[in-house]
Design a protein around this motif. Structure first.
Motif, PDB file in Angstrom:
ATOM      1  N   SER A  68      61.870 122.687 -44.733  1.00 41.64           N
ATOM      2  CA  SER A  68      60.403 122.719 -44.830  1.00 41.64           C
ATOM      3  C   SER A  68      59.790 123.723 -43.854  1.00 41.64           C
ATOM      4  N   THR A  73      55.679 125.417 -49.598  1.00 36.83           N
ATOM      5  CA  THR A  73      55.833 124.643 -50.835  1.00 36.83           C
ATOM      6  C   THR A  73      54.996 125.271 -51.948  1.00 36.83           C
ATOM      7  N   ARG A  74      55.597 126.259 -52.583  1.00 40.55           N
ATOM      8  CA  ARG A  74      54.979 126.994 -53.686  1.00 40.55           C
ATOM      9  C   ARG A  74      56.112 127.720 -54.376  1.00 40.55           C
ATOM     10  N   GLY A  77      58.319 130.421 -52.541  1.00 40.52           N
ATOM     11  CA  GLY A  77      57.771 130.030 -51.245  1.00 40.52           C
ATOM     12  C   GLY A  77      58.108 130.902 -50.062  1.00 40.52           C
TER      13      GLY A  77
END
Length: 118
Positions: A68, A73-74, A77
């Motif tokens: 993370s 978060t795409r 990313g």
């Protein structure tokens, strides 16, 4: 006269990976402090701008980060910036729309030829 200092590691040449700084210890002695290289920030593969939300670290430090922290978060990313992703999505949408328009025009031409023959 100034106190002399020596390298702490085996590498005895003044290379990019062996940069040092002289510091004074609490005991009053001068010692060599090895300096790590500055990290370059990850960049977008399309436009080359610095990716927001991803820290600029050395490669070994990325291995210690959680997933993370290494991406956003795409879609695409940690690889592409938001504006490039947006333009890719718009481009794909317009290409699909163009295909639909071509299909409709072709169907209309076939229809007009059939009605013209009768």
């Amino acid at each position: 006269m100034a106190q002399r200092v020596t390298y702490r590691r085996r590498l005895s040449y003044n290379t990019k990976s062996n940069k040092t700084r002289v510091i004074k210890t609490p005991g009053g002695k001068l010692a060599v402090l090895h300096i790590t290289k500055k990290a370059s920030a990850p960049k977008c593969g399309d436009c080359g701008t610095v990716l927001a939300g991803i820290p600029a670290l050395r490669p070994t430090q990325y291995a210690r980060l959680s997933r993370s922290q290494k991406n956003v978060t795409r879609a695409y990313g940690g690889s592409r910036c938001g504006s490039c992703v947006r333009s890719r999505i718009v481009r794909a949408f317009l290409i699909e729309e163009q295909k639909i328009v071509k299909r409709v025009l072709k169907a209309q031409q076939v229809e007009t030829k059939k009605s013209g023959k009768k």
